[in-house]
Write a protein that holds these residues in place. Structure first.
Motif, short mmCIF file in Angstrom:
data_model
loop_
_atom_site.label_atom_id
_atom_site.label_comp_id
_atom_site.label_asym_id
_atom_site.label_seq_id
_atom_site.Cartn_x
_atom_site.Cartn_y
_atom_site.Cartn_z
N GLU A 1 18.91 -16.85 -0.40
CA GLU A 1 19.08 -16.96 1.05
C GLU A 1 20.55 -17.27 1.34
OE1 GLU A 1 17.30 -19.53 4.72
OE2 GLU A 1 16.04 -19.00 3.05
N GLU A 2 21.10 -16.56 2.32
CA GLU A 2 22.49 -16.81 2.70
C GLU A 2 22.59 -18.17 3.37
OE1 GLU A 2 24.35 -13.72 4.87
OE2 GLU A 2 24.16 -12.30 3.22
N THR A 3 23.52 -18.98 2.88
CA THR A 3 23.66 -20.36 3.34
C THR A 3 25.12 -20.64 3.62
OG1 THR A 3 21.84 -20.91 1.85
CG2 THR A 3 23.05 -22.73 2.77
N GLU A 4 25.39 -21.27 4.76
CA GLU A 4 26.76 -21.59 5.18
C GLU A 4 27.17 -22.94 4.60
OE1 GLU A 4 29.33 -22.04 9.29
OE2 GLU A 4 27.16 -21.86 9.37
N PHE A 5 28.45 -23.09 4.22
CA PHE A 5 28.99 -24.33 3.71
C PHE A 5 29.98 -24.89 4.72
CE2 PHE A 5 27.19 -22.49 0.02
CZ PHE A 5 26.86 -23.55 -0.81
N VAL A 6 29.87 -26.20 5.00
CA VAL A 6 30.71 -26.86 6.00
C VAL A 6 31.46 -28.00 5.31
CG1 VAL A 6 30.73 -28.12 8.17
CG2 VAL A 6 29.03 -26.32 7.80
N GLU B 1 21.23 -29.15 5.53
CA GLU B 1 20.86 -29.49 6.90
C GLU B 1 20.43 -28.21 7.61
OE1 GLU B 1 24.04 -31.46 8.89
OE2 GLU B 1 23.94 -33.21 7.60
N PRO B 2 19.75 -28.31 8.77
CA PRO B 2 19.42 -27.09 9.52
C PRO B 2 20.68 -26.31 9.88
CG PRO B 2 18.23 -28.97 10.40
CD PRO B 2 19.20 -29.51 9.38
N GLY B 3 20.56 -24.99 9.94
CA GLY B 3 21.69 -24.10 10.17
C GLY B 3 22.38 -24.33 11.50
N ARG B 4 23.60 -23.83 11.57
CA ARG B 4 24.43 -23.99 12.77
C ARG B 4 24.85 -22.63 13.31
NH1 ARG B 4 28.28 -28.96 10.83
NH2 ARG B 4 26.58 -30.39 10.45
N ARG C 1 24.72 -18.83 12.41
CA ARG C 1 24.48 -17.59 11.67
C ARG C 1 23.38 -17.70 10.62
NH1 ARG C 1 30.31 -15.80 9.57
NH2 ARG C 1 29.81 -17.31 7.98
N THR C 2 23.22 -18.86 10.02
CA THR C 2 22.29 -18.99 8.91
C THR C 2 21.20 -20.01 9.22
OG1 THR C 2 23.64 -20.70 7.86
CG2 THR C 2 24.06 -18.42 7.21
N ARG C 3 20.11 -19.90 8.47
CA ARG C 3 18.98 -20.81 8.67
C ARG C 3 19.28 -22.22 8.17
NH1 ARG C 3 13.33 -19.62 5.71
NH2 ARG C 3 12.38 -21.61 6.14
N TRP C 4 20.06 -22.31 7.08
CA TRP C 4 20.42 -23.60 6.49
C TRP C 4 21.93 -23.70 6.38
CZ3 TRP C 4 16.37 -26.57 6.38
CH2 TRP C 4 15.12 -26.02 6.16
N ALA C 5 22.43 -24.94 6.31
CA ALA C 5 23.86 -25.18 6.08
C ALA C 5 23.99 -26.33 5.11
CB ALA C 5 24.56 -25.51 7.39
N TYR C 6 24.97 -26.24 4.24
CA TYR C 6 25.28 -27.34 3.33
C TYR C 6 26.52 -28.04 3.88
CZ TYR C 6 22.01 -26.08 -0.36
OH TYR C 6 20.89 -25.85 -1.09
N VAL C 7 26.42 -29.37 4.05
CA VAL C 7 27.51 -30.16 4.59
C VAL C 7 28.09 -31.00 3.45
CG1 VAL C 7 28.14 -31.93 6.27
CG2 VAL C 7 26.42 -30.22 6.85
N HIS C 8 29.42 -30.99 3.33
CA HIS C 8 30.11 -31.70 2.25
C HIS C 8 29.97 -33.21 2.41
CE1 HIS C 8 33.77 -33.25 0.15
NE2 HIS C 8 33.25 -32.46 -0.78
N ASP C 9 29.69 -33.88 1.31
CA ASP C 9 29.61 -35.34 1.27
C ASP C 9 30.72 -35.83 0.34
OD1 ASP C 9 28.98 -38.00 1.23
OD2 ASP C 9 27.11 -37.78 0.13
#
Length: 83
Positions: free
Chosen positions: A4-9, A52-55, A57-65
């Motif tokens: 699944e395409e996932t965005e990284f923030v 986390e839920p997407g923002r 374009r994508t259904r999910w997003a990964y947020v940097h910790d």
């Protein structure tokens, strides 16, 4: 395997959309770890992202910790071991 395409923030992958392998439930893992080798053979740095839920374009997003702590929403079962 399904991807699944996932965005990284945030962090070194900020703004990228990568394909992440999904689990049996069809969702990507809660945590995504990116090991980065150090120059000159030193210890590697591990960047941790939480799902986390997407923002948009994508259904999910990964947020940097930046602290690399365990996922805040993960259940703590009394019979689970420490990892």
């Amino acid at each position: 395997m399904r991807h699944e395409e996932t965005e990284f923030v945030g962090g070194p992958l900020d703004g990228r959309v990568l394909e992440v392998v999904t689990g049996l439930t069809g969702q990507p893992p809660l945590d995504y770890r990116v090991p980065v080798p150090a120059p000159e053979g030193g210890p590697e740095t591990v960047h941790v992202y939480h799902r986390e839920p997407g923002r948009g374009r994508t259904r999910w997003a990964y947020v940097h910790d930046p602290e690399g702590s365990p996922h805040p929403e993960r259940l703590k079962w009394p019979w689970s071991r420490r990892r």
